[in-house]
Design a protein around this motif. Structure first.
Motif, mmCIF file in Angstrom:
data_model
loop_
_atom_site.group_PDB
_atom_site.id
_atom_site.type_symbol
_atom_site.label_atom_id
_atom_site.label_comp_id
_atom_site.label_asym_id
_atom_site.label_seq_id
_atom_site.Cartn_x
_atom_site.Cartn_y
_atom_site.Cartn_z
ATOM 1 N N HIS A 826 78.760 63.201 163.927
ATOM 2 C CA HIS A 826 77.571 63.211 164.178
ATOM 3 C C HIS A 826 77.582 64.830 164.812
ATOM 4 O O HIS A 826 78.058 64.980 165.696
ATOM 5 C CB HIS A 826 77.024 62.381 165.137
ATOM 6 C CG HIS A 826 75.730 62.804 165.550
ATOM 7 N ND1 HIS A 826 74.650 62.828 164.942
ATOM 8 C CD2 HIS A 826 75.248 62.915 166.888
ATOM 9 C CE1 HIS A 826 73.542 63.269 165.406
ATOM 10 N NE2 HIS A 826 73.775 63.014 166.522
ATOM 11 N N VAL A 827 76.946 65.662 164.361
ATOM 12 C CA VAL A 827 76.316 66.946 164.661
ATOM 13 C C VAL A 827 75.035 67.148 165.187
ATOM 14 O O VAL A 827 74.088 66.752 164.462
ATOM 15 C CB VAL A 827 76.451 68.080 163.506
ATOM 16 C CG1 VAL A 827 76.279 69.586 163.849
ATOM 17 C CG2 VAL A 827 78.028 67.909 162.872
ATOM 18 N N ASP A 828 74.805 67.181 166.686
ATOM 19 C CA ASP A 828 73.787 67.282 167.211
ATOM 20 C C ASP A 828 73.423 68.985 167.725
ATOM 21 O O ASP A 828 74.180 69.091 168.352
ATOM 22 C CB ASP A 828 73.548 66.306 168.230
ATOM 23 C CG ASP A 828 72.370 66.493 168.780
ATOM 24 O OD1 ASP A 828 71.326 65.445 168.941
ATOM 25 O OD2 ASP A 828 71.918 67.434 170.002
ATOM 26 N N THR A 829 72.186 69.404 167.339
ATOM 27 C CA THR A 829 72.192 71.021 167.801
ATOM 28 C C THR A 829 70.823 71.113 168.398
ATOM 29 O O THR A 829 69.714 70.482 167.950
ATOM 30 C CB THR A 829 72.537 72.008 166.658
ATOM 31 O OG1 THR A 829 72.657 73.003 167.199
ATOM 32 C CG2 THR A 829 71.514 71.692 165.451
ATOM 33 N N ALA A 830 70.720 72.231 169.111
ATOM 34 C CA ALA A 830 69.623 72.834 169.594
ATOM 35 C C ALA A 830 69.219 74.318 168.615
ATOM 36 O O ALA A 830 68.428 74.966 168.917
ATOM 37 C CB ALA A 830 69.347 72.951 171.045
ATOM 38 N N THR A 835 71.286 79.649 160.272
ATOM 39 C CA THR A 835 72.836 80.546 160.442
ATOM 40 C C THR A 835 73.722 79.803 161.359
ATOM 41 O O THR A 835 73.309 78.923 162.162
ATOM 42 C CB THR A 835 72.286 81.810 161.365
ATOM 43 O OG1 THR A 835 71.403 82.481 160.715
ATOM 44 C CG2 THR A 835 73.743 82.364 161.351
ATOM 45 N N ALA A 836 75.000 79.734 160.978
ATOM 46 C CA ALA A 836 76.035 79.151 161.532
ATOM 47 C C ALA A 836 76.320 80.052 162.666
ATOM 48 O O ALA A 836 77.151 80.704 162.766
ATOM 49 C CB ALA A 836 77.157 78.966 160.618
ATOM 50 N N TYR A 837 76.004 79.247 164.005
ATOM 51 C CA TYR A 837 76.287 80.014 165.275
ATOM 52 C C TYR A 837 77.395 79.302 165.799
ATOM 53 O O TYR A 837 78.103 79.611 166.528
ATOM 54 C CB TYR A 837 75.093 79.875 166.177
ATOM 55 C CG TYR A 837 74.091 80.620 165.713
ATOM 56 C CD1 TYR A 837 73.897 82.091 165.848
ATOM 57 C CD2 TYR A 837 72.767 79.886 165.048
ATOM 58 C CE1 TYR A 837 72.801 82.957 165.419
ATOM 59 C CE2 TYR A 837 71.779 80.844 164.584
ATOM 60 C CZ TYR A 837 71.666 82.111 164.830
ATOM 61 O OH TYR A 837 70.616 82.949 164.613
ATOM 62 N N PHE A 857 82.529 72.878 159.609
ATOM 63 C CA PHE A 857 81.321 72.487 159.775
ATOM 64 C C PHE A 857 80.401 73.330 160.919
ATOM 65 O O PHE A 857 81.414 74.116 161.583
ATOM 66 C CB PHE A 857 81.219 70.905 160.282
ATOM 67 C CG PHE A 857 81.993 70.193 159.389
ATOM 68 C CD1 PHE A 857 81.344 69.444 158.296
ATOM 69 C CD2 PHE A 857 83.520 69.696 159.375
ATOM 70 C CE1 PHE A 857 81.857 68.465 157.276
ATOM 71 C CE2 PHE A 857 84.124 68.935 158.580
ATOM 72 C CZ PHE A 857 83.512 68.450 157.423
ATOM 73 N N SER A 858 79.163 73.174 160.995
ATOM 74 C CA SER A 858 78.747 73.968 161.838
ATOM 75 C C SER A 858 77.210 73.501 162.181
ATOM 76 O O SER A 858 76.854 72.166 161.844
ATOM 77 C CB SER A 858 78.188 75.536 161.303
ATOM 78 O OG SER A 858 77.080 75.556 160.224
ATOM 79 N N THR A 892 74.622 80.402 173.514
ATOM 80 C CA THR A 892 73.099 80.129 173.883
ATOM 81 C C THR A 892 72.960 78.927 172.728
ATOM 82 O O THR A 892 73.658 78.799 171.698
ATOM 83 C CB THR A 892 72.107 81.054 173.408
ATOM 84 O OG1 THR A 892 72.397 81.595 172.003
ATOM 85 C CG2 THR A 892 72.305 82.343 174.266
ATOM 86 N N LYS A 893 72.322 77.795 173.348
ATOM 87 C CA LYS A 893 71.726 76.664 172.530
ATOM 88 C C LYS A 893 72.948 75.646 172.320
ATOM 89 O O LYS A 893 73.687 76.307 171.434
ATOM 90 C CB LYS A 893 70.960 76.994 171.400
ATOM 91 C CG LYS A 893 69.625 77.802 172.057
ATOM 92 C CD LYS A 893 68.871 78.213 170.773
ATOM 93 C CE LYS A 893 67.411 78.642 171.034
ATOM 94 N NZ LYS A 893 66.568 78.885 170.008
ATOM 95 N N GLN A 894 72.862 74.651 172.679
ATOM 96 C CA GLN A 894 74.268 73.758 172.498
ATOM 97 C C GLN A 894 74.320 73.078 170.864
ATOM 98 O O GLN A 894 73.176 72.995 170.289
ATOM 99 C CB GLN A 894 74.005 72.625 173.368
ATOM 100 C CG GLN A 894 73.019 71.399 173.070
ATOM 101 C CD GLN A 894 73.480 70.321 172.194
ATOM 102 O OE1 GLN A 894 74.440 70.164 172.166
ATOM 103 N NE2 GLN A 894 72.584 69.700 171.637
ATOM 104 N N THR A 895 75.312 73.024 170.425
ATOM 105 C CA THR A 895 75.628 71.962 169.391
ATOM 106 C C THR A 895 76.791 71.162 170.097
ATOM 107 O O THR A 895 78.107 71.497 170.507
ATOM 108 C CB THR A 895 76.230 73.086 168.348
ATOM 109 O OG1 THR A 895 75.025 73.854 167.968
ATOM 110 C CG2 THR A 895 76.384 72.023 166.988
ATOM 111 N N SER A 896 76.595 69.780 169.841
ATOM 112 C CA SER A 896 77.396 68.747 169.947
ATOM 113 C C SER A 896 78.251 68.358 168.640
ATOM 114 O O SER A 896 77.608 67.910 167.441
ATOM 115 C CB SER A 896 76.944 67.654 170.592
ATOM 116 O OG SER A 896 76.269 68.324 171.848
ATOM 117 N N PHE A 897 79.535 68.486 168.478
ATOM 118 C CA PHE A 897 80.294 67.831 167.370
ATOM 119 C C PHE A 897 80.960 66.457 168.016
ATOM 120 O O PHE A 897 81.785 66.632 168.787
ATOM 121 C CB PHE A 897 81.167 68.631 166.961
ATOM 122 C CG PHE A 897 80.646 70.086 166.405
ATOM 123 C CD1 PHE A 897 80.215 70.090 165.176
ATOM 124 C CD2 PHE A 897 80.702 71.273 167.327
ATOM 125 C CE1 PHE A 897 79.664 71.549 164.784
ATOM 126 C CE2 PHE A 897 80.094 72.518 166.723
ATOM 127 C CZ PHE A 897 79.665 72.480 165.411
#
Length: 907
Positions: A826-830, A835-837, A857-858, A892-897
């Protein structure tokens, strides 16, 4: 979605390494090594925690460490034992056990002193090859048999129950420089003042000086912000009287290897600028001694040593034009030649963090004695605080101990005093702990480079973990560091003082015979001891343990007892020598006898020392290719404890390594196998006309294990092989390179047919069991739901620059028809999805350390719920590898993998 909860979660280590063979690592720079330290309360009213600190710069993350803690009584008997394993993350690991105060039968221990012993081995590629496995199970037992010198050992004595403190003589202490801690001269009337310093540290002239905010290990050479002048100012501000910046000699070309483009003038000028910086600081601060020197050598292929007063750079490296990148040339590892150069120049040195074996070889012997070396080597470290500590409150808990090596150096015949330094690589010079080296300089003599060097040459030095305490050993009025003759009784007095109110709990006196290569004994635990030594040479030194557990070590006194003392042994041993073999591995033997006892036998070929043996039967082997073809002369010299020497007659022998005259006979070998599932065992019987050097075991043509000592055997996890029939052969090698191969032996593996699952704990419901991770990745935190159950692997999600990984090692049988990696993510992001940050890479890490990316993955792949992903692993049949999930988040800005239910399906 909230940011990932940043709570430190303890790793669940139980069983981890049993499922995780070592990750193959690249060859490490040869100035790096595995280190260990013990942290144990000296006193405790009930339960006490035994903490182990492991450090291995450059080791691959995920490298296992097998360890054993043993509780020993005064005679060395094991009263209780704990075995376990840990995993190095980046370069460090920490483990602990709790001891309830009882022995293995749950009996309370009588009051007294006991020893906690740590034995550990890091299962890097080299060690795994030596012992035949990278799995922690039985690793220490295998290493004890196959590679005992690869085991690191630490000891710390503890007090159990109420023990009366040692009675100490009246001693008001020598004056200390430093105002608040000043003392007046006591009844002893010894005319010395103590100056405290740190004689081992680095700056940006080599790999030190790292900023405390970012320093996590050695720095890239010449890359940090802080140089020698910064170090001296910092140390002076922290109350030290002296600091030596000891820069790695082989980094003056700006690299850890050899910089083929290096300019010798640049290296020379950098070293000269360091000498000038120290001189300038001394001139401006007369009560602080700034010392600039070099740390010569490499650890794992030689040994580090400080040279205090060299006027130029001593090097072995050359650039592409063949120019020496330094001022004096000594080949790497040639300590004998270095000692001779030092003697000719009046330089003196210190053995740095000496390992228990494998270092400072002269004539093929660890810490091999050389008369020039004895003259120039004046100190040996008995303790350091962690080289990569960023502690600035003098409370560092990782403090490796080198007492065992210190005793070996003394027994070899070296006249060295103990030192206690910090080896700072970060910009906290002298601030990581309260340990210091105390130097006794005549009262009224100004602190200067000359007075400091004179004190070191006189060995008027002690080591301490407490910067406010002092230890001074005297013997019949002689002060520690002295060498003198004696006849009759010898009274040794251990003096102690503290300017901060500490008290001495325990006193230990140690005694040995220089040049005997024997063992150091402890004849007394009282502050005043009278002995009448046997005739001959002896050394004595003292150790004090304070009530708070901090320790001090005195310099030895060296005593030559005349014939009037102890019995007067003047009879030399007798010796005869013999040799067998003319090529490959040749053997030297000696038959010796003495009226009291032989302490060691030395074997000389053509007048050069080749080997030493300290136990009967006296023998050694030598590779004949190290000698020229032709006739040579062997002499054996036998020594006794009184220093008497007996030489054998010269024995002539021939060497013939040339074609047609060397060993051309291959060994013979037979192989066998037992077991069809679980752990299977390979055995080989091998013989040779000269000698077998190693046996290799091959399954289906692939090398699986090596054993270098008889009986030749190896164990293998049968699940690394496909079910069915396999072929085992053993190859035996001799020193001349001849190879004998056994006939093929068929054997069967049956672990159950159908689909197999090499991944363990794929749903993470057993925490981190079977996995290695960055801290807190495997979690039951409710901030992100699991795909099933409660646990999952949550990578990143901090909204700041961060890297997380979770990985597990598996083996895919060569005979598998297919292999597939399957997982839910599950990918959760702000982040915006344009764009892949932030990225997550699914990787395999091969047995050679190569990292291959299977999928990426991004934040662009964010979606509600879990998505199933399937990746083929068919390209990796027959390989042992790691499945690695590696997440990288920007600032900056979270992404949870979030990953769950990982499986590898093998058919």
């Amino acid at each position: 979605m909230q940011l990932k909860t940043m709570i430190a979660r303890s790793l669940v280590l139980a069983g981890l390494v049993f499922c995780l063979p070592t990750l193959a690592a690249p060859v490490l720079p040869d100035h790096q090594e595995f280190d260990a330290a013990l942290q144990v309360p000296f006193r405790a009213s009930a339960e006490r925690s035994i903490v182990m600190h492991f450090e291995y710069p450059g080791a691959t993350a995920g490298t296992p460490v097998a360890w054993q803690i043993a509780l020993l009584d005064h005679s060395g008997n094991v009263l209780r034992e704990w075995n376990g394993n840990s995993v190095l993350h980046t370069r460090t690991a920490r483990a602990s056990v709790s001891w309830d105060g009882f022995d293995s039968r749950h009996h309370a221990l009588p009051a007294g002193y006991y020893t906690v012993r740590l034995r550990a081995i890091a299962l890097d590629d080299d060690n795994a090859r030596r012992i035949g496995t990278g799995i922690a199970t039985n690793a220490l037992a295998l290493a004890t048999r196959l590679a005992p010198t690869r085991i690191t050992e630490q000891r710390y004595d503890i007090q159990v129950g109420q023990v009366a403190a040692a009675a100490m003589p009246g001693f008001s202490g020598l004056p200390q420089h430093g105002g608040a801690h000043a003392m007046s001269v006591g009844a002893s009337g010894l005319p010395y003042t103590i100056w405290y310093g740190n004689l081992h540290s680095q700056t940006n002239h080599s790999d030190g000086g790292g900023d405390l905010a970012t320093c996590h290990g050695e720095q890239s050479p010449q890359s940090s912000a802080y140089g020698p002048a910064d170090a001296y100012q910092y140390a002076m501000n922290r109350g030290l009287d002296m600091l030596m910046t000891s820069e790695h000699n082989h980094m003056f070309d700006g690299s850890t290897g050899t910089n083929a483009s290096a300019n010798p003038a640049t290296a020379h000028n950098l070293f000269a600028s360091g000498l000038q910086a120290a001189a300038t600081f001394r001139a401006a601060h007369p009560n602080f001694l700034s010392i600039y020197g070099q740390e010569w050598g490499v650890i794992s292929n030689g040994g580090h040593m400080n040279i205090f007063n060299a006027d130029g750079l001593i090097e072995w490296e050359k650039n592409s034009a063949g120019q020496l990148i330094g001022d004096y040339e000594i080949a790497k590892g040639d300590y004998g030649s270095l000692y001779t150069l030092m003697k000719s120049k009046g330089w003196i040195g210190q053995f740095n963090h000496p390992a228990q074996s494998g270092q400072f070889k002269v004539g093929g012997t660890d810490f091999g004695y050389a008369a020039d070396g004895d003259q120039v080597m004046v100190l040996a470290e008995v303790l350091n605080s962690s080289a990569f500590s960023v502690n600035t409150t003098e409370s560092e808990t990782s403090r490796p101990n080198y007492e065992a090596a210190f005793n070996t150096i003394l027994e070899r015949g070296y006249h060295v005093a103990p030192s206690s330094d910090q080896d700072n690589h970060c910009a906290n010079w002298g601030a990581s702990f309260t340990n210091r080296t105390g130097v006794l300089i005549p009262t009224g003599t100004a602190l200067s480079l000359d007075s400091f060097l004179d004190a070191l040459r006189a060995r008027r030095v002690f080591a301490t973990e407490d910067k406010t305490a002092q230890i001074v050993l005297t013997a019949n009025g002689h002060v520690m560091g002295e060498r003198f003759s004696n006849s009759g009784p010898l009274t040794l007095i251990v003096n102690y003082a503290s300017s901060s109110g500490q008290t001495a709990q325990r006193v230990q006196l140690f005694e040995g015979v220089p040049g005997s290569n024997g063992t150091v004994s402890s004849p007394s635990e009282t502050s005043t001891t009278t002995v009448t030594p046997m005739a001959g040479d002896h050394f004595y030194y003292a150790k004090i343990t304070q009530a708070n557990g901090l320790r001090l070590w005195s310099a030895p006194v060296w005593v030559t007892e005349g014939s009037g003392g102890g019995g007067g042994d003047t009879t030399a041993p007798t010796a005869t020598a013999s040799e067998s073999g003319s090529s490959g591995t040749i053997t030297f033997n000696a038959t010796v006898s003495d009226n009291v006892g032989v302490t060691r036998v030395e074997f000389y070929v053509d007048g050069a020392l080749k080997a030493t043996d300290s136990s009967s039967p006296y023998s050694t082997t030598l590779d004949s290719t190290t000698l020229a073809d032709g006739t040579h002369a062997l002499v054996a010299k036998a020594y006794d404890a009184a220093g008497n020497v007996g030489s054998s007659g010269s024995v002539s022998f021939s060497v013939s390594n040339s074609s047609g005259g060397g060993d051309t006979t291959a060994p013979t070998a037979t192989a066998s196998e037992s077991g069809s599932s679980g752990t299977i065992t390979f055995n080989a019987t091998a013989s040779d006309n000269v000698g077998v050097t190693r046996v290799e075991f091959y399954v289906d043509g692939a090398l699986k294990a090596t054993d270098s000592s008889s009986p030749y055997s190896a164990m293998l996890d049968s699940t690394t092989l496909a079910d069915g029939t396999h072929a085992l052969i053993a190859k035996a090698y001799d020193a001349a390179g001849n190879i004998g191969t056994s006939t093929s032996v068929g054997f069967s593996v049956s672990n159950g047919g159908g689909t197999t699952q090499p991944i363990g704990n794929g749903g993470f419901e057993s925490g981190s069991t079977g996995w290695t991770q960055t801290s807190g990745v495997i979690t039951s935190d409710s901030g992100e739901p699991a795909h099933a159950g409660s646990w999952k692997a949550w990578l990143d999600g901090y909204g700041a620059t961060h890297t997380d990984y979770v990985r597990q090692q598996i083996s895919i049988p060569a005979g598998a028809s297919s292999a597939t990696l399957d997982f839910f993510m599950h990918v959760d992001t702000a982040e915006p999805k344009t764009t892949a940050y932030d990225n997550l890479q699914v990787q395999v890490i091969t047995s050679t350390g190569k990292v291959l990316t299977l999928a990426t993955f991004s934040n662009k792949d964010a979606a509600s719920g879990y998505q199933e992903h399937t990746i083929s692993l068919n390209a990796y049949k027959g390989q042992t590898l790691q499945i690695n999930f590696n997440g990288v988040e920007d600032s900056t800005k979270q992404t949870s993998f979030v990953i769950d239910d990982v499986s590898v399906k093998v058919q």
